[in-house]
Write a protein that holds these residues in place. Structure first.
Motif, PDB file in Angstrom:
ATOM      1  N   GLY A  62       0.913  -1.099   0.041  1.00 27.96           N
ATOM      2  CA  GLY A  62      -0.081  -0.062  -0.126  1.00 27.96           C
ATOM      3  C   GLY A  62       0.869   1.329   0.007  1.00 27.96           C
ATOM      4  N   THR A  66      -3.332   6.669  -0.088  1.00 22.69           N
ATOM      5  CA  THR A  66      -4.151   6.369  -1.254  1.00 22.69           C
ATOM      6  C   THR A  66      -5.066   5.496  -1.284  1.00 22.69           C
ATOM      7  OG1 THR A  66      -2.384   5.006  -2.047  1.00 22.69           O
ATOM      8  CG2 THR A  66      -1.938   7.256  -2.477  1.00 22.69           C
ATOM      9  N   GLY A  67      -4.990   4.472  -0.625  1.00 25.25           N
ATOM     10  CA  GLY A  67      -5.717   3.293  -0.766  1.00 25.25           C
ATOM     11  C   GLY A  67      -5.342   2.295  -1.918  1.00 25.25           C
ATOM     12  N   GLU A 217      -7.962  -2.044  11.812  1.00 29.16           N
ATOM     13  CA  GLU A 217      -8.623  -1.544  10.482  1.00 29.16           C
ATOM     14  C   GLU A 217      -7.773  -1.699   9.123  1.00 29.16           C
ATOM     15  OE1 GLU A 217      -9.251   2.565  11.463  1.00 29.16           O
ATOM     16  OE2 GLU A 217     -10.920   2.163  12.817  1.00 29.16           O
ATOM     17  N   TYR A 218      -6.513  -2.477   9.433  1.00 24.94           N
ATOM     18  CA  TYR A 218      -5.387  -2.502   8.438  1.00 24.94           C
ATOM     19  C   TYR A 218      -5.211  -3.973   8.079  1.00 24.94           C
ATOM     20  CZ  TYR A 218      -4.586   2.445   9.487  1.00 24.94           C
ATOM     21  OH  TYR A 218      -4.821   3.764   9.572  1.00 24.94           O
ATOM     22  N   CYS A 255      -0.846   2.985   5.742  1.00 19.70           N
ATOM     23  CA  CYS A 255      -0.987   3.990   6.929  1.00 19.70           C
ATOM     24  C   CYS A 255       0.019   5.345   6.866  1.00 19.70           C
ATOM     25  CB  CYS A 255      -0.809   3.401   8.226  1.00 19.70           C
ATOM     26  SG  CYS A 255      -0.835   4.604   9.733  1.00 19.70           S
TER      27      CYS A 255
END
Length: 426
Positions: A62, A66-67, A217-218, A255
């Motif tokens: 990642g 940016t996602g 969340e990751y 992140c």
């Protein structure tokens, strides 16, 4: 004997903040520097050529904020908002508006495999409206800009073509410092505390990543799951695994918090740091005990990395968690001999763990490495050690480390090529 100033220099050279996975970030750094050659002119296209190991570690990771994953968006962001003066935090000024602009620019980015024997090589070409062009090369270290060309003017040339490594830079190689486990231990015990207080920044940065990852969340939520599932318990091993894997979860999923890296690797910096931090929390260690253990942990990892090389088919968490194992032994009041036992136990156990690129799944390997570090340290404190009948382990700990380096740097070369081929063609 060793020179204290040399060891401090080495720590400063190899322990640095990094925002995002260091392979795509190193590419972004090269592009940002090329962009700055004609800062006031619009960029019409960017062509980037990278070594196989850079490509392997940039395909699935990642990009912060940016996602998205991969090199094209990292390159586009470097064009839009990158600043080479930030080093491995080159995308530090990233905003949501920059991400939108970068997505529009992605179609103008071309990525190819460089024709080079170097494990770490990045060549960035920027084309500008009006016919201007620039070229920047990074080689052998993630933040080592060794060549800059603006149109036909060569601004910097420290790049040689006489084989792998050694770009003619002034910085010494890790091998030049003549590290040994015994010397590292002596340094960590005796260095004036005020000279290593800056390592506390590694605690702050990597702990912030761990706290973020524990929110669940990751990525694969490895750290969050270990921390929350009762099956893992609440002991030392679970605490070390959870904090370290959580930081990796967050970092590899994009992140926007920086990590304190080790030897050019954020995950390695996390894995060197967080098990020692977690162990210090469990033991109630003092600030001084923690800082000295971290100095030792980081230097042990750097020492091993000097044999293996910056990038290889050997997973960096093997190296980093070996450093952490020594740090945990030090927090327990162990001797340098017992640290040698911990190193041998680690190498007897997970020396075959391969690196199949940077991605969110790295948190799984980080957790495995940390579990091994804790168990290896515990065995070492009971004076239990793998011996010379255990595979590549030798009676001498320095020879054991050298053996691992030979396997990682040379023996796994074909493995490295095969991994990249599978990843590209799957």
């Amino acid at each position: 004997m060793y020179n204290c100033e040399d060891y401090l220099e080495l720590l400063h050279n190899e322990v640095k903040p990094a925002l995002g996975c260091t392979e795509p970030i190193a590419v972004a750094l090269a592009v940002a520097r090329a962009r700055e050659c004609f800062a006031d002119m619009p960029v019409s296209a960017v062509e980037v050529a990278v070594s196989g190991n850079i490509l392997k570690n940039a395909m699935g990771v990642g990009i912060p904020g940016t996602g998205m994953v991969g090199l094209k968006i990292a390159v586009a962001l470097a064009v839009v908002c990158g600043k080479s003066e930030y080093g491995l935090e080159v995308l530090n000024d990233l905003t949501p508006a920059d991400v939108c602009k970068a997505r529009e620019f992605e179609s103008k980015v071309t990525i190819s495999l460089a024709d080079t024997k170097r494990k770490l090589y990045i060549e960035a070409h920027c084309r500008f409206e009006g016919g201007h062009s620039s070229k920047v090369v990074i080689a052998d270290k993630h933040d080592a800009i060794v060549y800059v060309k603006s149109d036909e003017t060569v601004v910097l040339d420290e790049l040689t073509h006489s084989g792998d490594g050694d770009c003619g830079q002034n910085q010494k190689e890790i091998s030049d410092y003549n590290l040994t486990l015994a010397k590292i231990y002596d340094f960590a015990v005796n260095v004036p505390l005020d000279r290593i207080e800056w390592i506390e920044e590694a605690v702050r940065l990597n702990k912030n990543l761990a706290d973020e990852g524990l929110k669940g969340e990751y990525g694969l939520k490895v750290g969050h799951t270990i921390a929350s599932e009762s099956i893992f318990g609440e002991g030392l091993m679970a605490h070390c695994m959870a904090l370290t894997a959580a930081a990796s979860d967050a970092r590899m999923a994009g992140c926007t918090l920086a990590a304190m890296s080790n030897s050019g690797s954020g995950n390695q910096g996390i894995t060197v740091t967080m098990p020692v931090v977690a162990a210090a929390e469990k033991y109630g260690s003092s600030r001084e005990e923690l800082l000295r253990a971290l100095a030792l942990s980081h230097l042990v990892a750097i020492h091993i990395k000097g044999y293996v090389g910056r990038l290889s088919a050997l997973c960096g968490c093997v190296i980093a968690s070996t450093g952490a194992a020594c740090g945990i032994v030090m927090l327990n009041g162990g001797t340098v001999g017992q640290m040698g036992y911990a190193v041998k136990n680690m190498i007897a156990n997970i020396s075959g763990m391969m690196c199949d690129g940077a991605k969110v799944g790295c948190a799984l390997k980080v957790a495995t490495g940390v579990a091994c570090a804790v168990s290896s340290a515990a065995l070492a404190m009971s004076n239990v050690s793998a011996g010379s009948n255990d595979g590549i382990v030798a009676d001498d700990v320095e020879q054991t480390i050298a053996n691992l380096g030979t396997i990682g740097k040379f023996g796994m070369q074909k493995t490295d090529e095969m991994i990249l081929d599978i990843m590209i063609n799957k």
